[in-house]
Design a protein around this motif. Structure first.
Motif, PDB file in Angstrom:
ATOM      1  N   ALA A 200       0.515  -1.361  -0.004  1.00 11.91           N
ATOM      2  CA  ALA A 200      -0.126   0.054   0.000  1.00 11.91           C
ATOM      3  C   ALA A 200       0.797   1.430   0.069  1.00 11.91           C
ATOM      4  N   ILE A 201       2.150   1.142   0.047  1.00 15.00           N
ATOM      5  CA  ILE A 201       3.067   2.284   0.090  1.00 15.00           C
ATOM      6  C   ILE A 201       2.769   3.048  -1.153  1.00 15.00           C
ATOM      7  N   HIS A 202       2.554   4.476  -1.232  1.00  9.45           N
ATOM      8  CA  HIS A 202       2.223   5.460  -2.130  1.00  9.45           C
ATOM      9  C   HIS A 202       3.482   5.408  -3.308  1.00  9.45           C
ATOM     10  N   VAL A 203       3.027   5.352  -4.507  1.00  6.04           N
ATOM     11  CA  VAL A 203       4.103   5.599  -5.708  1.00  6.04           C
ATOM     12  C   VAL A 203       3.593   6.640  -6.590  1.00  6.04           C
ATOM     13  N   ALA A 204       4.305   7.763  -6.620  1.00  5.03           N
ATOM     14  CA  ALA A 204       3.848   9.077  -7.570  1.00  5.03           C
ATOM     15  C   ALA A 204       3.715   8.697  -9.112  1.00  5.03           C
ATOM     16  N   PRO A 205       3.006   9.211  -9.959  1.00  3.68           N
ATOM     17  CA  PRO A 205       3.111   8.883 -11.375  1.00  3.68           C
ATOM     18  C   PRO A 205       4.303   8.989 -11.923  1.00  3.68           C
ATOM     19  N   ALA A 206       5.016  10.078 -11.317  1.00  6.40           N
ATOM     20  CA  ALA A 206       6.458  10.429 -11.996  1.00  6.40           C
ATOM     21  C   ALA A 206       7.348   9.355 -11.862  1.00  6.40           C
ATOM     22  N   VAL A 207       7.489   8.663 -10.633  1.00  6.05           N
ATOM     23  CA  VAL A 207       8.441   7.691 -10.376  1.00  6.05           C
ATOM     24  C   VAL A 207       8.161   6.496 -10.925  1.00  6.05           C
ATOM     25  N   ALA A 242       9.276  -1.692  -0.557  1.00  8.04           N
ATOM     26  CA  ALA A 242       9.854  -2.132   0.818  1.00  8.04           C
ATOM     27  C   ALA A 242      10.960  -1.543   1.245  1.00  8.04           C
ATOM     28  N   ALA A 243      11.882  -1.063   0.202  1.00  8.40           N
ATOM     29  CA  ALA A 243      12.655  -0.144   0.605  1.00  8.40           C
ATOM     30  C   ALA A 243      12.404   1.163   1.321  1.00  8.40           C
ATOM     31  N   ALA A 244      11.259   1.756   0.768  1.00  6.85           N
ATOM     32  CA  ALA A 244      10.665   2.819   1.406  1.00  6.85           C
ATOM     33  C   ALA A 244      10.281   2.599   2.606  1.00  6.85           C
ATOM     34  N   ALA A 245       9.681   1.447   3.144  1.00  4.80           N
ATOM     35  CA  ALA A 245       9.017   1.028   4.220  1.00  4.80           C
ATOM     36  C   ALA A 245      10.115   0.867   5.367  1.00  4.80           C
ATOM     37  N   LEU A 246      11.313   0.270   4.860  1.00  5.94           N
ATOM     38  CA  LEU A 246      12.302   0.103   5.633  1.00  5.94           C
ATOM     39  C   LEU A 246      13.064   1.405   6.261  1.00  5.94           C
ATOM     40  N   GLY A 248      11.234   4.001   6.740  1.00  2.48           N
ATOM     41  CA  GLY A 248      10.218   4.571   7.694  1.00  2.48           C
ATOM     42  C   GLY A 248       9.363   5.617   6.707  1.00  2.48           C
ATOM     43  N   ARG A 249       9.548   5.539   5.442  1.00  3.75           N
ATOM     44  CA  ARG A 249       8.672   6.411   4.598  1.00  3.75           C
ATOM     45  C   ARG A 249       7.327   5.607   4.328  1.00  3.75           C
ATOM     46  N   GLY A 250       6.306   6.506   3.693  1.00  4.66           N
ATOM     47  CA  GLY A 250       5.133   6.027   3.334  1.00  4.66           C
ATOM     48  C   GLY A 250       5.152   6.454   1.642  1.00  4.66           C
ATOM     49  N   PHE A 251       6.203   6.691   1.110  1.00  4.34           N
ATOM     50  CA  PHE A 251       6.058   6.911  -0.363  1.00  4.34           C
ATOM     51  C   PHE A 251       7.606   6.533  -0.875  1.00  4.34           C
ATOM     52  N   ILE A 309      11.259  13.506  -4.545  1.00  8.80           N
ATOM     53  CA  ILE A 309      10.226  13.927  -5.295  1.00  8.80           C
ATOM     54  C   ILE A 309       9.943  15.360  -5.441  1.00  8.80           C
ATOM     55  N   PRO A 310       9.619  16.166  -6.281  1.00 13.93           N
ATOM     56  CA  PRO A 310       9.175  17.400  -6.167  1.00 13.93           C
ATOM     57  C   PRO A 310       7.797  17.813  -5.266  1.00 13.93           C
ATOM     58  N   ARG A 311       7.940  18.639  -4.559  1.00 15.00           N
ATOM     59  CA  ARG A 311       7.189  18.984  -3.299  1.00 15.00           C
ATOM     60  C   ARG A 311       5.567  18.984  -3.788  1.00 15.00           C
ATOM     61  N   ALA A 312       5.204  19.188  -4.931  1.00 18.51           N
ATOM     62  CA  ALA A 312       3.858  19.089  -5.382  1.00 18.51           C
ATOM     63  C   ALA A 312       3.558  17.757  -5.669  1.00 18.51           C
ATOM     64  N   THR A 313       4.394  16.856  -6.027  1.00 18.52           N
ATOM     65  CA  THR A 313       4.031  15.527  -6.072  1.00 18.52           C
ATOM     66  C   THR A 313       4.064  14.688  -4.795  1.00 18.52           C
ATOM     67  N   ARG A 314       4.709  15.020  -3.826  1.00 17.80           N
ATOM     68  CA  ARG A 314       4.567  14.442  -2.625  1.00 17.80           C
ATOM     69  C   ARG A 314       3.369  14.898  -1.870  1.00 17.80           C
ATOM     70  N   ASP A 315       3.234  16.093  -1.974  1.00 16.43           N
ATOM     71  CA  ASP A 315       1.877  16.697  -1.370  1.00 16.43           C
ATOM     72  C   ASP A 315       0.594  15.925  -1.675  1.00 16.43           C
TER      73      ASP A 315
END
Length: 317
Positions: A200-207, A242-246, A248-251, A309-315
């Motif tokens: 369920a970790i978020h992946v932005a369209p740009a990524v 999984a790397a993002a989760a390890l 401590g990130r949700g994206f 990731i650009p701030r607009a994409t993160r937000d």
């Protein structure tokens, strides 16, 4: 795990990444560097069923999947499950067996099920295959078929430990086996929940677009005769989650994709014979592509570092 595997923190972290991403792991290196020890240590940390298969030239597919045996008293065929029926399956020296025996793993690794005599049996979740193999130049080895290599999410080459780690190993591994002190820290149900959370970790369209661009670049590279498959890109994205989760990130960041490109993609690529004769390797091609494929949020011509990731994409998440 780090108390057993000396000086290989990155390899341990990558093994955990594959576990949390719900993938399969291939450990490839010369004999004696701790491939089987890493596989057994990871299996010990999870309270689940574990089977080990020692791959040999005389191993049969039915030894892995199971076989139906006729019961004379009941006059019916009874299915006897093979070694593949476990949460974690350690395949030791997988390329010592023939391609026919290796292919017995294809269905189970891709679909988490086994079909025998027209009946399909589901495997328990979570399900993970950790296979070790020696380089194909070694005596008595059979190269893994491309279809099976593509089913492994990542490949790890442990390499030799540094001086400090080797000295620590000589001191700690002489009197006792450090593996004996390893205890399970999670249950199989907890690992299954972790895998669902990671998915369920978020992946932005740009990524996502960046991962696709990398995959397409491997398919058009003149140095490769086989690029990354769509399954490879799916597994690259799962590993990045999984790397993002390890971390401590949700994206997912583009750097998660970049950091995992080598272990996830390199073992799937086939080099053109003309390029291979000039010393070109899959890792060198990936390094070249990472330097040329534009990274989301990076200025044209900028040096690639830890690119957010650009701030607009993160937000937007």
């Amino acid at each position: 795990m780090n108390t057993v595997i000396d000086g290989k923190e990155e390899s341990v972290r990558l093994a955990l990444t594959v576990l949390l991403a719900g993938g399969h792991l291939l450990l490839e290196d010369v004999p004696g560097v701790g491939k089987t020890l890493l596989a057994k240590t990871l299996a010990r940390t999870v309270d689940c069923s574990v089977n080990r298969i020692q791959f040999t030239p005389d191993l049969l597919p039915s030894d892995i999947t199971g076989v139906s045996i006729y019961n004379q008293s009941s006059q019916v065929f009874e299915f006897r499950p093979g070694a593949i029926f476990a949460n974690i399956v350690i395949g030791d020296e997988i390329n010592r067996a023939s391609a026919k025996t290796q292919s017995a793993l294809l269905e189970s690794m891709a679909e988490h099920q086994v079909s025998v005599d027209g009946t399909t049996y589901n495997l328990d979740e979570p399900f993970m295959v950790i296979a070790t193999q020696n380089p194909v130049e070694m005596e008595g080895t059979y190269p893994l078929p491309e279809a099976q290599r593509d089913r492994f999410m990542a490949r790890i080459s442990l390499g030799y430990p540094d001086t400090a780690a080797e000295l620590a190993m000589l001191e700690s591994h002489q009197s006792v086996n450090p593996l004996d002190a390893v205890q399970a820290v999670v249950s199989a149900a907890q690992v299954a929940d972790m895998i669902e959370t990671v998915a369920a970790i978020h992946v932005a369209p740009a990524v996502r677009a960046y991962a696709v661009a990398l995959g397409q670049a491997t398919r058009t590279s003149p140095q490769l005769r086989l690029g990354a498959s769509p399954r490879a890109l799916l597994q690259l994205l799962r590993a990045a989650k999984a790397a993002a989760a390890l971390a401590g990130r949700g994206f997912v960041l583009p750097d998660d994709i970049r950091d995992l490109a080598h272990p996830v993609l390199a073992h799937r690529l086939l080099i053109e014979r003309s390029a291979a004769s000039q010393g070109v390797s899959a890792d060198s091609v990936i390094t070249e592509l990472l330097a040329t494929v534009p990274v989301p949020g990076a200025a044209p011509g900028a040096t690639i570092g830890r690119t957010p990731i650009p701030r607009a994409t993160r937000d937007s998440r």
